[in-house]
Design a protein around this motif. Sequence first.
Motif, PDB file in Angstrom:
ATOM      1  N   HIS A   1      72.381   7.514  93.355  1.00 14.27           N
ATOM      2  CA  HIS A   1      73.576   6.762  92.951  1.00 14.27           C
ATOM      3  C   HIS A   1      73.368   5.272  93.203  1.00 14.27           C
ATOM      4  CE1 HIS A   1      77.704   5.619  92.384  1.00 14.27           C
ATOM      5  NE2 HIS A   1      78.102   6.881  92.203  1.00 14.27           N
ATOM      6  N   SER A   2      72.847   4.959  94.387  1.00 16.04           N
ATOM      7  CA  SER A   2      72.602   3.556  94.748  1.00 16.04           C
ATOM      8  C   SER A   2      71.553   2.923  93.836  1.00 16.04           C
ATOM      9  CB  SER A   2      72.162   3.478  96.207  1.00 16.04           C
ATOM     10  OG  SER A   2      71.821   2.157  96.558  1.00 16.04           O
ATOM     11  N   LYS A   3      70.527   3.707  93.506  1.00 16.12           N
ATOM     12  CA  LYS A   3      69.455   3.206  92.649  1.00 16.12           C
ATOM     13  C   LYS A   3      69.990   2.858  91.266  1.00 16.12           C
ATOM     14  CE  LYS A   3      64.786   2.879  92.667  1.00 16.12           C
ATOM     15  NZ  LYS A   3      63.979   2.214  93.701  1.00 16.12           N
TER      16      LYS A   3
ATOM     17  N   ASP B   1      73.168   2.184  90.489  1.00 15.43           N
ATOM     18  CA  ASP B   1      74.079   1.037  90.633  1.00 15.43           C
ATOM     19  C   ASP B   1      73.303  -0.276  90.666  1.00 15.43           C
ATOM     20  OD1 ASP B   1      76.477   2.356  90.591  1.00 15.43           O
ATOM     21  OD2 ASP B   1      76.594   2.634  92.755  1.00 15.43           O
ATOM     22  N   LYS B   2      72.180  -0.250  91.337  1.00 16.24           N
ATOM     23  CA  LYS B   2      71.412  -1.480  91.540  1.00 16.24           C
ATOM     24  C   LYS B   2      70.579  -1.858  90.322  1.00 16.24           C
ATOM     25  CE  LYS B   2      67.898  -3.463  94.618  1.00 16.24           C
ATOM     26  NZ  LYS B   2      67.012  -3.205  95.788  1.00 16.24           N
TER      27      LYS B   2
ATOM     28  N   LYS C   1      73.047  10.231  97.265  1.00 13.27           N
ATOM     29  CA  LYS C   1      73.411   8.861  97.644  1.00 13.27           C
ATOM     30  C   LYS C   1      72.358   7.840  97.205  1.00 13.27           C
ATOM     31  CE  LYS C   1      74.321   5.972 101.697  1.00 13.27           C
ATOM     32  NZ  LYS C   1      74.399   5.946 103.172  1.00 13.27           N
ATOM     33  N   PRO C   2      71.045   8.023  97.515  1.00  6.59           N
ATOM     34  CA  PRO C   2      70.081   7.020  97.071  1.00  6.59           C
ATOM     35  C   PRO C   2      69.935   6.937  95.552  1.00  6.59           C
ATOM     36  CG  PRO C   2      68.949   8.898  98.060  1.00  6.59           C
ATOM     37  CD  PRO C   2      70.406   9.057  98.375  1.00  6.59           C
TER      38      PRO C   2
END
Length: 497
Positions: free
Chosen positions: A197-199, A201-202, A194-195
């Motif tokens: 993936h978030s990283k 995306d950001k 999750k982090p």
Amino acid sequence: MWYLQASPCDKGEKMLMTLYSFLLCWLSLRIEANPGLKVRITQKGLDYGRKIGMELLKEAVLKETFPSWSGQERFLIAKVNYDISRIRIDAVDFPETSASFIPGTGISLSVAHASATISADWRMNTWLLSKDQGRMTVYISGLFIEVIFKVSRDSTGHLSVLLHDCQLHINSVKVKLNGGSSWIYTFLSGYLEKPIHSKLDKNLCLKISYKIQMMEAQLRRHDVVRQIDGFTQIDYSLVSSPAVFSSHMNLDLKGTVYPVGNHTDPPFVPAPFFLPNEVDSMLYVGISSYFLKSASLAYYRAGAFNITISEELATTFNLNTNLFKYFIPEIALRYKTACPVLLKLTATSPPAVILDIDRCILEITSYVEVFAVLPNSTTQCIFTGNLTASTRANLTIIKQKLIISVLLKRFHFSLLHFTSGFSEQISPVEKFLSYTLQNVVVPVINDKLGKEFPLPNLAHTTLMGPKIKINQGHLVISTDVHYKHEEEEDEGLHSQS
């Protein structure tokens, strides 16, 4: 009859408005100045650029370094602190890519179904399991990204490329932890996805934006004025923002040639001209007669058309007084010992350039002086006169340069002065000049022209199969391009040595 009379104040306002309108019109004419050069990039060229660009992107991505990062995740009743370091991309694949022109905006580049494999060191710390560490592998799949670049002209005439939009979607991020001493890290892998993936995306679009800003800064550092030789420079600055259509993009360049150190515009302006409605080649370059006329004027102002032919330059025959026995025997008889001859041509005006259908004509006017160099190193004038020569110019492209070679078609000579004691017959003088021009002067001119006019080009590219079409008032070069990798260029240098 009733009428209204304007007050002095009204008249002043009208005068100011008229002046203001005039200035607006003048400024609009300056802003919409016609170009001397036009460049068109077609969809075929864009597709080739995309192909090369993706290869270079793969190389760059595999060499990319990434900063370490840390975070915290909650696992059941425990908090897990983690650090990710020594991040590197081991493999990347872009199976589906496309590029297209966005009319009025710029260029769109999209990548679909991309995948990557990333490795890194991991370190975790939790009150339940204390510390542990190892290697990790991240598998990213189903990556879709679309980037739109906006192209324009900045205030200095440089090409400006900015990020207009960035869309990103990642279908899957899988993490596999290696090393460590506990089975629980198998479960923790899912919490790291999750982090990560978030990283991505950001930060991925931010990273692209940063890279584009770096490219923009590099474009601004590029000098739009390029040196041709010791005499002249070319101004390649944009006169307007690129015009983007669905099938191609046009760039209008100033295309003025100046003497080195003197950027005074010529006393004539470029006439409008248009590239053909064709997109079969990757690249089209339109060269106006203005460009060639400005080059002619610049070389004239720099004195490049003033030529002195000595015996050393006449490689095909001996340029001395003995040569006159075939044309003006009395001159040869006067000099018992053969004396070297100096032939001086001083241009009296810039050569006129005429572009017509399938032909290019150069008309040259010069003041001609012919001297005998006496044994005591002094010179003695044999004759002087005015020369007007018409030459047919052949245009070819060799090694990114437009090469002009001239062929003498006809000339007219008017005799101004002849050494006393010789009959002033124009016909023998013309025969001598015709022979000397064909065999000495024209080869010297062609040697000079053979080094000139570098064409606008992209770094590390060569033109493939260029064709030249001469039209009324302009010519068009249509060509494909080939990108040379650094390895190819190194091999080329080794083969030349």
